[in-house]
Enzyme design. Structure first.
Site, PDB file in Angstrom:
ATOM      1  N   HIS A  49      14.097 -78.903 -77.537  1.00 14.16           N
ATOM      2  CA  HIS A  49      13.143 -77.834 -77.254  1.00 14.16           C
ATOM      3  C   HIS A  49      13.930 -76.539 -77.464  1.00 14.16           C
ATOM      4  CE1 HIS A  49      10.502 -75.014 -75.501  1.00 14.16           C
ATOM      5  NE2 HIS A  49      11.306 -74.760 -74.479  1.00 14.16           N
ATOM      6  N   GLU A  59       0.204 -74.043 -73.051  1.00 15.82           N
ATOM      7  CA  GLU A  59       0.315 -73.259 -71.815  1.00 15.82           C
ATOM      8  C   GLU A  59      -0.250 -71.860 -72.076  1.00 15.82           C
ATOM      9  OE1 GLU A  59       4.554 -72.596 -70.714  1.00 15.82           O
ATOM     10  OE2 GLU A  59       4.971 -73.875 -72.436  1.00 15.82           O
ATOM     11  N   CYS A  79       6.378 -76.396 -71.562  1.00 12.31           N
ATOM     12  CA  CYS A  79       6.715 -76.764 -72.947  1.00 12.31           C
ATOM     13  C   CYS A  79       6.852 -78.261 -73.149  1.00 12.31           C
ATOM     14  CB  CYS A  79       8.012 -76.072 -73.368  1.00 12.31           C
ATOM     15  SG  CYS A  79       7.933 -74.309 -73.148  1.00 12.31           S
TER      16      CYS A  79
HETATM   17  N1  CAA Z   1      27.196 -60.201 -79.962  1.00 11.63           N
HETATM   18  C1  CAA Z   1      27.115 -61.537 -79.787  1.00 11.63           C
HETATM   19  N2  CAA Z   1      26.694 -62.110 -78.622  1.00 11.63           N
HETATM   20  C2  CAA Z   1      26.365 -61.298 -77.603  1.00 11.63           C
HETATM   21  C3  CAA Z   1      26.448 -59.887 -77.722  1.00 11.63           C
HETATM   22  C4  CAA Z   1      26.892 -59.332 -78.961  1.00 11.63           C
HETATM   23  N3  CAA Z   1      26.983 -58.030 -79.157  1.00 11.63           N
HETATM   24  N4  CAA Z   1      26.053 -59.343 -76.540  1.00 11.63           N
HETATM   25  C5  CAA Z   1      25.725 -60.380 -75.722  1.00 11.63           C
HETATM   26  N5  CAA Z   1      25.911 -61.555 -76.355  1.00 11.63           N
HETATM   27  C6  CAA Z   1      25.664 -62.919 -75.861  1.00 11.63           C
HETATM   28  C7  CAA Z   1      26.084 -63.140 -74.428  1.00 11.63           C
HETATM   29  O1  CAA Z   1      27.471 -63.367 -74.321  1.00 11.63           O
HETATM   30  C8  CAA Z   1      25.269 -64.393 -74.096  1.00 11.63           C
HETATM   31  O2  CAA Z   1      25.893 -65.532 -74.641  1.00 11.63           O
HETATM   32  P1  CAA Z   1      25.975 -66.905 -73.797  1.00 11.63           P
HETATM   33  O3  CAA Z   1      24.562 -67.292 -73.446  1.00 11.63           O
HETATM   34  O4  CAA Z   1      26.635 -67.856 -74.719  1.00 11.63           O
HETATM   35  O5  CAA Z   1      26.749 -66.582 -72.566  1.00 11.63           O
HETATM   36  C9  CAA Z   1      23.971 -64.174 -74.902  1.00 11.63           C
HETATM   37  O6  CAA Z   1      24.256 -63.118 -75.835  1.00 11.63           O
HETATM   38  C10 CAA Z   1      22.773 -63.800 -74.057  1.00 11.63           C
HETATM   39  O7  CAA Z   1      23.165 -62.737 -73.227  1.00 11.63           O
HETATM   40  P2  CAA Z   1      22.630 -62.602 -71.726  1.00 11.63           P
HETATM   41  O8  CAA Z   1      22.811 -63.898 -70.995  1.00 11.63           O
HETATM   42  O9  CAA Z   1      23.215 -61.392 -71.140  1.00 11.63           O
HETATM   43  O10 CAA Z   1      21.098 -62.415 -72.029  1.00 11.63           O
HETATM   44  P3  CAA Z   1      19.959 -61.898 -71.072  1.00 11.63           P
HETATM   45  O11 CAA Z   1      20.439 -61.783 -69.678  1.00 11.63           O
HETATM   46  O12 CAA Z   1      19.408 -60.677 -71.696  1.00 11.63           O
HETATM   47  O13 CAA Z   1      18.861 -63.053 -71.086  1.00 11.63           O
HETATM   48  C11 CAA Z   1      17.623 -65.032 -71.395  1.00 11.63           C
HETATM   49  C12 CAA Z   1      18.779 -64.167 -71.917  1.00 11.63           C
HETATM   50  C13 CAA Z   1      17.892 -65.459 -69.951  1.00 11.63           C
HETATM   51  C14 CAA Z   1      17.510 -66.271 -72.257  1.00 11.63           C
HETATM   52  C15 CAA Z   1      16.303 -64.198 -71.448  1.00 11.63           C
HETATM   53  O14 CAA Z   1      16.030 -63.837 -72.779  1.00 11.63           O
HETATM   54  C16 CAA Z   1      15.108 -64.923 -70.882  1.00 11.63           C
HETATM   55  O15 CAA Z   1      14.858 -64.887 -69.682  1.00 11.63           O
HETATM   56  N6  CAA Z   1      14.285 -65.630 -71.752  1.00 11.63           N
HETATM   57  C17 CAA Z   1      13.134 -66.380 -71.336  1.00 11.63           C
HETATM   58  C18 CAA Z   1      13.480 -67.667 -70.620  1.00 11.63           C
HETATM   59  C19 CAA Z   1      14.011 -68.738 -71.530  1.00 11.63           C
HETATM   60  O16 CAA Z   1      13.785 -68.781 -72.731  1.00 11.63           O
HETATM   61  N7  CAA Z   1      14.719 -69.720 -70.927  1.00 11.63           N
HETATM   62  C20 CAA Z   1      15.250 -70.849 -71.648  1.00 11.63           C
HETATM   63  C21 CAA Z   1      15.234 -72.095 -70.829  1.00 11.63           C
HETATM   64  S1  CAA Z   1      13.592 -72.367 -70.142  1.00 11.63           S
HETATM   65  C22 CAA Z   1      12.713 -73.121 -71.400  1.00 11.63           C
HETATM   66  O17 CAA Z   1      13.290 -73.612 -72.331  1.00 11.63           O
HETATM   67  C23 CAA Z   1      11.236 -73.164 -71.319  1.00 11.63           C
HETATM   68  C24 CAA Z   1      10.665 -72.089 -72.189  1.00 11.63           C
HETATM   69  O18 CAA Z   1      10.426 -72.289 -73.372  1.00 11.63           O
HETATM   70  C25 CAA Z   1      10.419 -70.811 -71.566  1.00 11.63           C
END
Ligand code: CAA
Length: 390
Positions: free
Chosen positions: A233, A79, A111
Site C-alpha cells: 500500500h 473511503e 485503504c
Molecule cells: N531532502 C531529502 N529528504 C528530506 C529533505 C530534503 N531536503 N527534508 C526532509 N527530508 C526527509 C526527512 O528526513 C524524512 O525522511 P524519513 O521519513 O526517512 O525520516 C522525510 O523527508 C519526511 O519528512 P518529515 O517526517 O519531516 O515529514 P512530515 O512531518 O512533513 O510528514 C507525513 C510526513 C507524516 C507522511 C505527512 O505527509 C502525513 O501526515 N501524510 C498523511 C498520512 C500518511 O500518508 N501516512 C502513511 C501511513 S498511513 C496509510 O498508509 C494510510 C493512508 O493511505 C493514509
C-alpha cells in the site's frame, strides 16, 4: 480452484501538479517532497470526477461486452463515498450497463477495503465458479491546503476483474490479517478532509507490516527468498520503501539489492499519481507488472495491504503464463502522457471549488473533462452522471 486477477486497469484524472512547484509554493526544500516523501507528481481531481466516475472510467477501460454480460457482482471499495446509504457500486452498474442479475455493494475499512473486496470475490467465485466479479477501488486523497498531509494527496481508481483461471495473477489462499484499533487516520462524517496523526500512522503501518510478514513466514514455513517481489500500500513511495527496508536489515547485500532495485522500478505509477487510498497497493501491482521487464511467469509476489484504523493483510499472488499479453500498458501510458500540468494556483482553485453541503440542484460544465464518464451535477438531491459513450 485457481482464482485471481483476470484483468486490471486504472484511471486517474487529466490534471496534475509537479511536487517541486508545490514545495516552492509552501516554502519547503523540493528534495523533501521528491526524495524524502518520494513523490514526483500529484493527480488533481476536477469537480466533474468523484469516486463513482473514477471507478467507472477505470472499469470502462478494461471490460469488453462478454465481461459486461457475465459480471454478477460489483464490489466497490472506497473511503470517498458519496452517499451514506446507496452503494457506489449501483451507480457504476448502471453507467456500464451491466447484467441486471448482479449484486452491487460498497465496502469500507480505509485503504484496506480493496483487499477485503478481493477476498469477498474469491469466496463468491469458489461457490459460483463461472462468475466474474468486478472489484473497484476508488478514492480522492484529500488532507487540505498547507497541511502536513498535502503532499500525500492524489486521486484515481483501480478496476479488477476477478475470475477463476485468471490470466494475470492467481491469488493464493494463504493469507494473514490483523485488526488493531488505532486512531492514526480517520474522516468524520461531517468532514471533506481526512484527520491524521501522521507520525503515528507511519509507525502503525510499519508495525502491522512487520507483524504480518513474520506471521506469514512462520505460518507457511518460508523465508524472504520465497518472494520474487514485494508490493505495498503506497500512500507515498517513501512509506513503502521504509517498510521494505525494515525487513531487510539482517538480509544479505544481494537480497537487499534485488528487492530495492525491483521496488524502485515498481513504484513509478504511484510516484506520478499520488495516494489513491484503496487502490494504491493495486496501482503498485499494475506499475510493477507494466514496468519490470525481468519479471517472469510463475513469479510469486507478496502484497501488503494496510488500512488505517487499522487493518492489515499480507498475501501472495502467482503471475500467470503470458500475463503481459493481458495488461493495458499502452493505454495507461497514453493516459498518463496526455495529462495536463497545472500550476499550484490552479490546483488551489480546483481544490477550493467544492459543492456546498446540502445543495439540491447544480449543473457542471463537463466539456473540459476528457473522461468518458463524468459527474454532471445534482438534480433534486440526486447526483447526475453521464457516460459520453452511451
Ligand atoms: N531532502 C531529502 N529528504 C528530506 C529533505 C530534503 N531536503 N527534508 C526532509 N527530508 C526527509 C526527512 O528526513 C524524512 O525522511 P524519513 O521519513 O526517512 O525520516 C522525510 O523527508 C519526511 O519528512 P518529515 O517526517 O519531516 O515529514 P512530515 O512531518 O512533513 O510528514 C507525513 C510526513 C507524516 C507522511 C505527512 O505527509 C502525513 O501526515 N501524510 C498523511 C498520512 C500518511 O500518508 N501516512 C502513511 C501511513 S498511513 C496509510 O498508509 C494510510 C493512508 O493511505 C493514509
Amino acid at each position: 480452484m485457481k482464482i485471481g486477477i483476470n484483468k486490471i486497469g486504472f484511471y486517474t484524472p487529466h490534471m496534475y501538479i509537479d511536487t517541486e512547484d508545490l514545495a516552492i509554493a509552501r516554502g519547503v526544500e523540493p528534495g523533501k517532497f521528491k526524495i524524502g516523501i518520494g513523490q514526483d507528481k500529484m493527480a488533481v481531481v476536477p469537480k466533474t470526477q468523484d469516486a463513482v466516475t473514477l471507478a467507472a472510467n477505470a472499469a470502462l477501460s478494461i471490460l469488453d461486452q462478454e465481461d459486461i454480460d457475465a459480471i454478477d457482482y460489483v464490489i466497490f471499495a472506497t473511503e470517498s463515498g458519496i452517499d451514506h446509504s446507496k452503494a457506489a457500486g449501483v451507480y457504476v452498474h448502471q453507467l456500464l450497463g451491466l447484467n441486471e442479475y448482479c449484486r452491487s455493494i460498497e465496502v469500507k475499512q480505509a485503504c484496506y477495503s480493496g483487499t477485503a473486496a478481493i477476498q469477498i470475490a474469491k469466496g463468491h467465485i469458489a461457490l459460483n465458479p463461472d462468475s466474474k466479479v468486478l472489484v473497484l477501488s476508488s478514492d480522492i486523497s484529500r488532507y487540505g491546503l498547507n497541511t502536513g498531509g498535502e503532499i500525500t494527496q492524489g486521486a484515481g481508481a483501480v478496476a479488477m476483474l476477478i475470475t477463476r483461471d485468471p490470466k494475470v495473477m492467481v491469488i493464493e489462499d494463504q493469507s494473514v490479517y490483523k485488526t488493531e484499533d488505532v486512531m492514526d487516520f480517520w474522516r468524520p462524517l461531517y468532514s471533506e478532509e481526512a484527520f491524521v496523526h501522521g507520525k503515528l500512522s507511519v509507525i502503525q503501518y510499519i508495525k502491522l507490516f512487520q507483524d504480518l510478514f513474520t506471521a506469514y513466514k512462520e505460518k507457511n514455513q518460508v523465508t524472504l527468498a520465497a518472494f520474487d517481489g514485494l508490493l505495498f500500500h503506497m500512500p507515498y513511495t517513501k512509506m513503502g520503501l521504509k517498510a521494505l527496508k525494515s525487513i531487510l536489515e539482517n538480509e544479505s547485500e544481494q537480497e537487499q539489492e534485488r528487492l530495492i532495485k525491483q521496488f524502485n522500478i515498481g513504484k513509478y505509477y504511484n510516484e506520478i499519481v499520488g495516494n489513491i487510498y484503496t487502490g494504491s497497493l493495486y496501482l503498485n501491482l499494475i506499475s510493477l507488472l507494466e514496468q519490470d521487464t525481468e519479471l517472469k511467469a510463475g513469479a510469486r509476489l507478496g502484497l501488503f495491504s494496510y488500512g488505517s484504523g487499522s487493518v492489515g493483510e499480507f498475501f501472495t499472488g502467482i503471475l500467470q503464463k503470458n500475463y503481459r499479453d493481458h495488461l493495458f500498458t499502452e493505454q495507461h501510458q497514453q493516459m498518463l502522457q496526455a495529462r495536463e500540468k497545472i500550476s499550484v494556483e490552479q490546483y488551489e482553485k480546483v481544490f477550493m471549488d467544492t459543492i456546498p453541503n446540502g445543495i439540491g440542484n447544480i449543473e457542471f460544465d463537463i466539456s473540459n473533462d476528457p473522461a468518458p464518464i463524468c459527474f454532471a451535477g445534482i438534480k433534486d438531491h440526486m447526483r447526475q452522471y453521464i457516460n459520453k459513450e452511451q
